[in-house]
Design an enzyme around this catalytic site. Sequence first.
Site, PDB file in Angstrom:
ATOM      1  N   LYS A  53       4.301   8.317   9.161  1.00 40.74           N
ATOM      2  CA  LYS A  53       4.021   7.622  10.418  1.00 40.74           C
ATOM      3  C   LYS A  53       5.025   7.986  11.529  1.00 40.74           C
ATOM      4  O   LYS A  53       4.918   9.062  12.077  1.00 40.74           O
ATOM      5  CB  LYS A  53       3.886   6.121  10.166  1.00 40.74           C
ATOM      6  N   ASP A 110       9.274   2.811  -0.210  1.00 41.03           N
ATOM      7  CA  ASP A 110       8.232   3.407   0.621  1.00 41.03           C
ATOM      8  C   ASP A 110       8.446   2.884   2.037  1.00 41.03           C
ATOM      9  O   ASP A 110       8.019   1.794   2.389  1.00 41.03           O
ATOM     10  CB  ASP A 110       6.844   3.034   0.085  1.00 41.03           C
ATOM     11  N   TYR A 167       0.852  -1.188   0.000  1.00 38.48           N
ATOM     12  CA  TYR A 167       0.000   0.000   0.000  1.00 38.48           C
ATOM     13  C   TYR A 167       0.884   1.233   0.000  1.00 38.48           C
ATOM     14  O   TYR A 167       1.892   1.285   0.705  1.00 38.48           O
ATOM     15  CB  TYR A 167      -0.898   0.013   1.243  1.00 38.48           C
TER      16      TYR A 167
END
Length: 431
Positions: free
Chosen positions: A267, A239, A144
Amino acid sequence: MVNHKSIAAFARACEYMPGGVNSPVRAFGGVDLKPLFIAGAKGSRVFDIDGNEYIDYVGSWGPMILGHTHPAVVAAIEKATAQGTSFGAPTLAETELASRIVRAFGSMEKLRLLSSGTEAVMTAIRLARAYTGRDMIVKMAGCYHGHSDSLLVVAGSGLAERGTAASLGVPEALAGLTVVVPYNDLEMLGQVFVRQPGDIAAVLVEPVAANMGVVPPEPGYLEGLRRLCDENGALLIFDEVISGFRVAFGGAQERYGVPADLTCLGKIVGGGLPLAVCGGRAEIMDLLAPLGHVYQAGTLSGNPLATAAANTTLETLEADGGSERVYAQLESTAADLEAGLTRAAADAGVPITINRVGSIMSCFFAGKPVRNFADVRATDVAAFKRFFARMLEGGVYLAPSAYEAMFVSLAHTKDDIEQTVEAARESFRGL
Ligand SMILES: *Cc1c(COP(=O)(O)O)cnc(C)c1O
């Protein structure tokens, strides 16, 4: 577990917000339940509005590596707040943060601060397309990368062919520029380069996949990605929105020793506030406006509160002049949890497979190794749903989906782990 207030709150939220939430997985649809409304959190614990307390393994989906309401982070945010919440002009704290991140990630020479992981990856792709003069990108099934158009794409009909939109509203013309191949599969990626010579701008990957549950890279996989990109003039984008500052201070690229051309962070780097990073080699990053002709901007980019939380979080992870002690503690806490869950499941005769990299892990209901998205989809999701509900009753808040990771923080104690394993022992029984 009494949850009348959460149920009423959800009904009211549904009147005003689609599905009652502001991000889909929060709605608990993945476990056929109604979401808990959270009143607050401290350390390893979250509290709902009915007064229940849970050991939290969601950690806001990754950011809360220090635990909730860490005193130093709270103090830094309060201090920044008093000085002004947003200026839309440069501040010293942004340069301090940028230099900290560049020091941590060897492959990053320059970076831009943004507000979400979605934005970071979108920017990395735009840069890769500009730098290479090519349009196509490759992503891995089950990874994702946020909700930008180019990345809400699933594999098309043929293998290693143009992808197809995974969401309504994504033009097929755009989805067709993304090719989806299986994770941990270098051969398939090699075929894409053979079929599309000179078309691929970038290969985008979560170096430790953590959005289909945790799926570690097999030995040689990341090195293979690096080699295929170099041989074919494509950029390698890591990522590391989850893995950055998580699987090592310097992310997966430190842990596995494979550098990326562009890296995306989010995050943890924001310490629980909205902040993300797109960074990499200077000659690529300097294509960004105002130096270059790749446009990207953000009213709240480098926001003072987010930057303060970020600087303090990274500083705390590096306390004592190095991050070794902190990451050793995370490793040992998570290893204890893994061992406890493994024993409890074995005693109950429930087949599970635990994938763990440092302090992120997944407990798959499967009797065989899980090494890609097809394996994840073959696991027993119904068993996970029953397990989730029982764990919640037992005071343990797991991510409400079989396809998400468990996040262990520095605030999780030996007692927390023992309590979690005890709850799991009850939950596995007769599952
Ligand atoms: C969460 C996540 C994103 C998206 O970040 P947002 O801040 O939610 O936009 C991108 N990539 C990975 C690997 C993620 O886990």
